[in-house]
Design a protein around this motif. Structure first.
Motif, PDB file in Angstrom:
ATOM      1  N   LYS A  53       0.852  -1.200   0.000  1.00 19.30           N
ATOM      2  CA  LYS A  53       0.000   0.000   0.000  1.00 19.30           C
ATOM      3  C   LYS A  53       0.884   1.245   0.000  1.00 19.30           C
ATOM      4  N   GLY A 101      -7.858   7.688   6.344  1.00 21.56           N
ATOM      5  CA  GLY A 101      -6.726   6.782   6.523  1.00 21.56           C
ATOM      6  C   GLY A 101      -7.056   5.340   6.156  1.00 21.56           C
ATOM      7  N   ASP A 138      -5.153   1.843   4.387  1.00 20.81           N
ATOM      8  CA  ASP A 138      -4.403   0.815   5.128  1.00 20.81           C
ATOM      9  C   ASP A 138      -5.289  -0.411   5.325  1.00 20.81           C
ATOM     10  N   ARG A 170      -1.409   8.415  13.401  1.00 23.03           N
ATOM     11  CA  ARG A 170      -2.107   8.138  12.146  1.00 23.03           C
ATOM     12  C   ARG A 170      -1.288   7.324  11.146  1.00 23.03           C
TER      13      ARG A 170
HETATM   14 MG    MG Z   1      -2.512   7.045   6.289  1.00 23.00          MG
END
Ligand code: MG
Ligand code: ADP
Ligand code: ASP
Length: 414
Positions: free
Chosen positions: A6, A152, A155, A210
């Motif tokens: 990723k 976010g 992920d 984060r």
């Molecule tokens: Mg991130």
């Protein structure tokens, strides 16, 4: 071997950066089957949100999901093109095309399952498969809707795909070299960890670190996916997020001297809401928090004062982005319970100390409070879990708080 990689927003911020990452992917694809999950380019998601908010204060959730999902579609298509230029067979897919099925909750949908047939077919054809992160589709009997997984969330796409494909590796590439003992942009003395347990990473991520999306860590733990966090362009060893017993084995000698505190997390994205003059009777808190949870709003640092004359004050924090929605939800309830006032504070931040070693030894709270006091930092509220202590402090003192705690717990030492 099958690998899911990723790449985060800053790693694919420009077409030049996408071309550089494509070169790394191409090299890996010479020996492995590769699935690449990408985030939107740079600050695209923030920009799309501000465009929506320039039109309306509370954008329609369905339309917002549809809008935000475009960010990752752009970067995934560009990544496929960059690979084609290098002569590598590649195909890009939206989350839905990749079989990412979610619950039907706009904005923060959780992945229900991954139907990996298409992914497997594309891999079998010799393609590098580029998947748009942070999104899926609902599996209603009616029309499928596009959903997003929360900020976010790319992920989480990566870990979910790694679990579904039973991949040999799940690698999260970002703009730092791994998971540090604190945000390295705030505390330059922060140290990169070789490994960290799911449990500790979950607490750090949940409290604002984060570098990893909490839900990704949770899925990693459930499905036993080891997650490597590393720099997208440097060939430096990263941090492995894994089971606590694996972690111990790989650390051997380091284990005996291990610091019971592993890291400090901070989060400035919090607003405290205080409802003043709440009747102190059963059912009030339940009603309020049920309405918030039904709307998908996460609530943290809940504090209720000692009641005076049958009335009490109730305060809690929500993410800044949820403030407008929260106000809208609690307004009729406040009226109903005849609360005297509602106060919102957007000048606070959370700082947390995390470590599974804290379970068994006392004294961490006093060290934390003393370190903050020595810097003249006032504590507004406190919450704890078995392996974490969180304090609300003034937002403009948050960096000083992180540094003071990092030093007090001697985290710069291995
Ligand atoms: Mg991130
Ligand atoms: P990406 O776009 O690659 O997903 P993010 O910005 O979401 O990257 O996460 C990486 C950032 O997380 C780093 O730049 C760093 O500032 C921040 N961060 C916060 N806490 C930590 C920590 N404990 N270790 C490493 N990075 C952290
Ligand atoms: N682009 C989304 C965000 O900025 C998802 C991600 O980057 O993981 O939150």
């Amino acid at each position: 071997m099958t690998v899911v990689q990723k790449y985060g927003g800053s790693s694919v911020a420009t077409t030049e950066k996408i071309a550089r990452i494509a070169e790394r992917v191409a090299k890996r694809a010479e020996k492995d089957k590769v699935v690449v999950v990408v985030s939107a380019m740079g600050d695209t998601t923030d920009e799309l949100i501000s465009m929506a908010k320039s039109l309306t204060k509370i954008p329609d959730e369905r339309e917002l999901d549809k809008l935000l999902a475009t960010g990752e579609q752009v970067s995934s298509a560009l990544m496929a093109m960059a690979l084609h230029k290098l002569g590598v067979k590649a195909v890009s897919l939206t989350g839905g095309q990749a079989g990412v099925i979610t619950e039907s909750k706009a904005g923060k949908a959780r992945i229900r399952k991954v139907e990996s047939k298409r992914l497997k077919e594309e891999l079998a054809k010799g393609n590098v498969v580029i998947v748009a992160g942070f999104q899926g589709i609902t599996e209603n009997s009616g029309w499928a809707e596009i959903t997003t997984l929360g900020r976010g969330g790319s992920d989480t796409t990566a870990v979910a795909l790694a679990a579904a494909l039973n991949a040999d590796a799940c690698e999260i590439y970002t703009d730092v070299e791994g998971v540090y003992t604190a945000d390295p942009r705030v505390e330059p003395a922060a140290r990169k960890m070789k490994t960290i347990s799911y449990e500790e990473m979950l607490e750090l991520a949940g409290q604002g670190a984060r570098v990893m999306h909490s839900r990704a860590v949770e899925l990693g733990q459930i499905y036993g996916v080891d997650i490597l966090v590393a720099h997208s362009l440097k060939d430096a060893p990263g941090t492995l997020i894994t089971r606590e017993d694996h972690e111990m084995n790989s650390q051997n000698a380091e284990m005996e001297i291990r610091n019971p505190v592993r890291g400090i997390a901070h989060d400035t994205d919090v607003t405290r809401i205080t409802i003043v003059g709440v009747p102190d009777k059963p059912g009030v808190a339940a009603k309020l928090f049920k309405a918030l949870s039904d709307a998908g709003i996460s609530v943290d640092v809940i504090v209720q004062n000692v009641s005076v004359a049958g009335k009490t004050d109730l305060s809690f924090t929500v993410a800044d982005e949820d403030l407008e929605k929260t106000k809208k939800i609690i307004a009729p309830i406040d009226k109903d319970i005849e609360a005297a006032d509602v106060i919102t504070d957007s000048v606070l931040a959370k700082v947390s100390v995390v470590g599974s070693g804290m379970k068994t030894s006392p004294g961490y709270a006093s060290t934390m409070f003393a370190a903050l006091a020595a810097e003249g930092i006032n504590i507004y509220s406190i919450t704890t879990s078995e392996i974490r202590i969180t304090c609300l402090v003034e937002r403009d003192k948050i960096k000083a708080a992180v540094r003071a705690l990092h030093k007090a717990f001697e985290l710069e030492k291995a």
